[in-house]
Design an enzyme around this catalytic site. Structure first.
Site, PDB file in Angstrom:
ATOM      1  N   TYR A  11     -13.843  40.898  27.959  1.00 15.02           N
ATOM      2  CA  TYR A  11     -14.573  41.600  29.030  1.00 15.02           C
ATOM      3  C   TYR A  11     -14.809  40.723  30.253  1.00 15.02           C
ATOM      4  CZ  TYR A  11     -15.323  45.663  26.177  1.00 15.02           C
ATOM      5  OH  TYR A  11     -15.106  46.792  25.444  1.00 15.02           O
ATOM      6  N   LYS A 203     -28.981  31.351  33.458  1.00 18.76           N
ATOM      7  CA  LYS A 203     -28.425  32.543  32.816  1.00 18.76           C
ATOM      8  C   LYS A 203     -29.324  33.017  31.673  1.00 18.76           C
ATOM      9  CE  LYS A 203     -25.754  35.419  30.571  1.00 18.76           C
ATOM     10  NZ  LYS A 203     -25.096  36.632  30.911  1.00 18.76           N
ATOM     11  N   CYS A 257     -26.904  40.802  25.396  1.00 19.35           N
ATOM     12  CA  CYS A 257     -27.516  39.740  26.213  1.00 19.35           C
ATOM     13  C   CYS A 257     -29.003  39.573  25.911  1.00 19.35           C
ATOM     14  CB  CYS A 257     -27.319  40.042  27.696  1.00 19.35           C
ATOM     15  SG  CYS A 257     -25.637  39.779  28.253  1.00 19.35           S
ATOM     16  N   LYS A 312     -28.544  51.345  25.434  1.00 23.58           N
ATOM     17  CA  LYS A 312     -29.222  51.764  26.668  1.00 23.58           C
ATOM     18  C   LYS A 312     -28.598  53.081  27.133  1.00 23.58           C
ATOM     19  CE  LYS A 312     -26.639  48.963  29.987  1.00 23.58           C
ATOM     20  NZ  LYS A 312     -26.699  48.027  31.098  1.00 23.58           N
TER      21      LYS A 312
HETATM   22  N1  LIG Z   1     -19.278  41.098  28.159  1.00 22.64           N
HETATM   23  C1  LIG Z   1     -20.241  40.874  29.036  1.00 22.64           C
HETATM   24  O1  LIG Z   1     -20.741  41.790  29.672  1.00 22.64           O
HETATM   25  C2  LIG Z   1     -20.743  39.474  29.297  1.00 22.64           C
HETATM   26  C3  LIG Z   1     -21.573  39.267  30.403  1.00 22.64           C
HETATM   27  C4  LIG Z   1     -21.983  37.980  30.691  1.00 22.64           C
HETATM   28  C5  LIG Z   1     -21.595  36.927  29.863  1.00 22.64           C
HETATM   29  N2  LIG Z   1     -20.796  37.160  28.781  1.00 22.64           N
HETATM   30  C6  LIG Z   1     -20.414  36.007  27.958  1.00 22.64           C
HETATM   31  O2  LIG Z   1     -19.049  35.701  28.208  1.00 22.64           O
HETATM   32  C7  LIG Z   1     -18.436  35.193  27.015  1.00 22.64           C
HETATM   33  C8  LIG Z   1     -17.229  36.031  26.675  1.00 22.64           C
HETATM   34  O3  LIG Z   1     -17.673  37.345  26.415  1.00 22.64           O
HETATM   35  P1  LIG Z   1     -16.688  38.589  26.361  1.00 22.64           P
HETATM   36  O4  LIG Z   1     -17.554  39.801  26.355  1.00 22.64           O
HETATM   37  O5  LIG Z   1     -15.629  38.454  27.404  1.00 22.64           O
HETATM   38  O6  LIG Z   1     -16.034  38.380  24.918  1.00 22.64           O
HETATM   39  P2  LIG Z   1     -14.791  39.189  24.297  1.00 22.64           P
HETATM   40  O7  LIG Z   1     -15.010  39.180  22.837  1.00 22.64           O
HETATM   41  O8  LIG Z   1     -14.597  40.476  25.022  1.00 22.64           O
HETATM   42  O9  LIG Z   1     -13.528  38.274  24.656  1.00 22.64           O
HETATM   43  C9  LIG Z   1     -13.371  36.975  24.205  1.00 22.64           C
HETATM   44  C10 LIG Z   1     -11.901  36.714  23.957  1.00 22.64           C
HETATM   45  O10 LIG Z   1     -11.747  35.342  23.600  1.00 22.64           O
HETATM   46  C11 LIG Z   1     -10.687  35.241  22.659  1.00 22.64           C
HETATM   47  N3  LIG Z   1     -10.773  33.925  22.014  1.00 22.64           N
HETATM   48  C12 LIG Z   1     -11.558  33.518  20.986  1.00 22.64           C
HETATM   49  N4  LIG Z   1     -11.362  32.220  20.733  1.00 22.64           N
HETATM   50  C13 LIG Z   1     -10.431  31.766  21.596  1.00 22.64           C
HETATM   51  C14 LIG Z   1      -9.811  30.513  21.832  1.00 22.64           C
HETATM   52  N5  LIG Z   1     -10.144  29.443  21.133  1.00 22.64           N
HETATM   53  N6  LIG Z   1      -8.880  30.434  22.819  1.00 22.64           N
HETATM   54  C15 LIG Z   1      -8.546  31.511  23.538  1.00 22.64           C
HETATM   55  N7  LIG Z   1      -9.095  32.735  23.359  1.00 22.64           N
HETATM   56  C16 LIG Z   1     -10.034  32.853  22.413  1.00 22.64           C
HETATM   57  C17 LIG Z   1     -10.899  36.443  21.779  1.00 22.64           C
HETATM   58  O11 LIG Z   1      -9.728  36.777  21.074  1.00 22.64           O
HETATM   59  C18 LIG Z   1     -11.308  37.514  22.809  1.00 22.64           C
HETATM   60  O12 LIG Z   1     -10.183  38.231  23.292  1.00 22.64           O
HETATM   61  C19 LIG Z   1     -19.530  35.204  25.945  1.00 22.64           C
HETATM   62  O13 LIG Z   1     -20.161  33.955  25.907  1.00 22.64           O
HETATM   63  C20 LIG Z   1     -20.493  36.247  26.468  1.00 22.64           C
HETATM   64  O14 LIG Z   1     -21.802  36.041  25.993  1.00 22.64           O
HETATM   65  C21 LIG Z   1     -20.345  38.411  28.488  1.00 22.64           C
END
Ligand SMILES: NC(=O)c1ccc[n+]([C@@H]2O[C@H](COP(=O)([O-])OP(=O)(O)OC[C@H]3O[C@@H](n4cnc5c(N)ncnc54)[C@H](O)[C@@H]3O)[C@@H](O)[C@H]2O)c1
Length: 428
Positions: A11, A203, A257, A312
């Site tokens: 995401y 954050k 979050c 939500k």
């Molecule tokens: N989704 C949100 O709205 C949001 C908002 C702010 C912060 N975050 C933070 O951002 C980070 C990522 O969240 P996300 O929602 O994108 O997660 P996600 O699960 O959608 O995507 C993460 C991706 O990382 C890949 N991955 C795992 N280990 C890996 C590695 N060693 N090398 C390469 N790829 C790898 C997974 O296969 C997956 O496709 C988290 O820390 C999350 O808390 C997310």
């Protein structure tokens, strides 16, 4: 910047990769999930996010994004891998460590590494930095290292990536400046440069502030029920003060979050963060509090209809949903039927679902529920009783439709009736 590598194409990582590519920076996407790489390399996307599909299709066709499960050399590495919470309420940093190890293998002098994942304070310095230094290079001297937490809202990610302000924490100022230079390719918001621990805590504290504020509102809801008055009115009128902003109470706090980030702060200093921990526990206690109220409203074995189960309103996300916790608590003693237009399994006809039920619970205030015909709903129920956990329905509308109305955080023992209150507040 000629070429960047984005590790973790979920995401956060994929939309970020899309922004760089569409602003002229070649992206090497890395994801351990080979199916994800295959989909993207074919010009597709594996996640739902407005505008993302179009951008990826175009940029892959132009050769601006290529994905693989193996990291290749690049000028900058952006790490956006998951940081889930463990059963013990601590951050699982194994993905950050493995991503760091794969970067260390190809890291060279002058490169920039940016950690975007949400992490506990000091993670950049104490966890990622030593892993990267296994390359034999020194952070801040041979390569640049920064933390730039992501705060975008799903559904608006492409817009917010460009327009949100950012906090960038560097292991030294040169690292922070390098990261700013990188993001300035597409970011139009302000970028504030600081140290890594400040950026990590910014954050986490944004979400912790909201969680603690909601806990305060939930505590007030319980107090008002005991004192015979209405927490929603207390909050509404208190918030008329120019320096007060009490949040709304409810049946709990969910999502990936607010329900998680405060624990990362607690983890870093458990003996001196009692307010944060108590607030988390207060919010987590709300499903049980609502379940206890229900025991007083309907006998065991009754059928109960729950309107809304996502974490939500107006989204299809069930992660950490307190309503699902509530349903689990009720399942042993009641026949529970969920109605939720955003979740395929529960997208059912509300009047059919509610037939012969003895209680309706408004769990999540989806806008679509405004279309419910309360008179028709009241007629199919065995006993028309409604528990509103969000102050969503108008008491007078519900009572006019023949229901007995209960509102979380309110009890009616004051000199002014609930109906009079409602009229007074609409007269404002
Ligand atoms: N989704 C949100 O709205 C949001 C908002 C702010 C912060 N975050 C933070 O951002 C980070 C990522 O969240 P996300 O929602 O994108 O997660 P996600 O699960 O959608 O995507 C993460 C991706 O990382 C890949 N991955 C795992 N280990 C890996 C590695 N060693 N090398 C390469 N790829 C790898 C997974 O296969 C997956 O496709 C988290 O820390 C999350 O808390 C997310």
């Amino acid at each position: 910047m000629q070429q960047i590598s984005v590790l973790g194409l979920g995401y956060i990582g994929l939309p970020t990769a899309a922004m760089f590519a569409s602003h002229g920076v070649k992206v090497f996407g890395v994801d351990v999930n080979e199916e994800t790489c295959r989909i993207i390399n074919n010009g597709g996307v594996h996640i739902e996010e407005p505008y993302l599909g179009e951008i990826i299709k175009e940029q892959v066709a132009r050769g601006m994004i290529i994905c693989s499960s193996e990291v290749q050399p690049a000028d900058a590495f952006l790490i956006a891998v998951p940081t889930p919470i463990t059963k013990e309420k601590t951050a699982d940093l194994s993905y950050v460590i493995s991503a760091g190890k794969s970067v260390a293998k190809v890291l060279k002098r002058g490169d920039l590494v940016v950690l975007e994942s949400t992490v506990p304070p000091r993670c950049t310095l104490d966890v990622l930095l030593p892993v990267l230094e296994e390359s034999g290079l020194k952070a801040g001297e041979d390569f640049h290292l920064a933390h730039c937490p992501e705060r975008v809202l799903p559904g608006q990610i492409i817009y917010e990536l460009k327009h949100n302000n950012r906090v960038i924490g560097g292991v030294n100022m040169e690292s922070a400046e390098k990261a700013r230079e990188l993001y300035s390719v597409f970011v139009e918001g302000e970028m504030y440069l600081t140290d890594t621990v400040t950026a990590e805590l910014c954050k986490l504290m944004e979400n912790t502030y909201r969680d603690v504020n909601i806990a305060l509102a939930n505590e007030l809801a319980k107090i008002c029920e005991r004192l015979g008055t209405n927490a929603w009115d207390v909050i509404k009128y208190a918030n008329k003060h120019p320096r007060v902003n009490i949040h709304q109470p409810g049946p709990g706090v969910g999502g990936h979050c607010l329900a998680i980030d405060p624990w990362f702060v607690v983890e870093s200093a458990p003996d001196i963060s009692p307010i944060i921990e108590l607030s988390r526990n207060t919010n987590d206690s709300m499903p049980q509090y609502v379940a206890d109220k229900i025991k007083d409203l309907v006998p065991h074995g009754s059928k109960i209809v729950v309107l809304g189960c996502t974490y939500k309103p107006d989204i299809d996300d069930l992660r950490e949903s307190p309503i699902m916790d509530l349903v689990e608590l009720l399942n042993d003693n009641y026949e529970v039927v969920i109605v939720d237009p955003f979740i395929n399994d529960y997208d059912v006809n509300v009047y059919e679902a509610a037939t012969n039920a003895e209680l309706v619970i408004l769990g999540v205030h989806h806008k679509k529920f405004a279309a419910i015909d309360l008179v028709k709903l009241g007629k199919v129920l065995k006993t028309p009783v409604l528990l509103d956990t969000r102050n969503y329905f108008s008491r007078s509308d519900v009572e006019r439709a023949g229901f007995e109305y209960h509102l979380l955080g309110a009890s009616d023992e004051s000199g002014i009736t609930a109906a009079e209150r409602e009229v007074a507040s609409t007269d404002e």
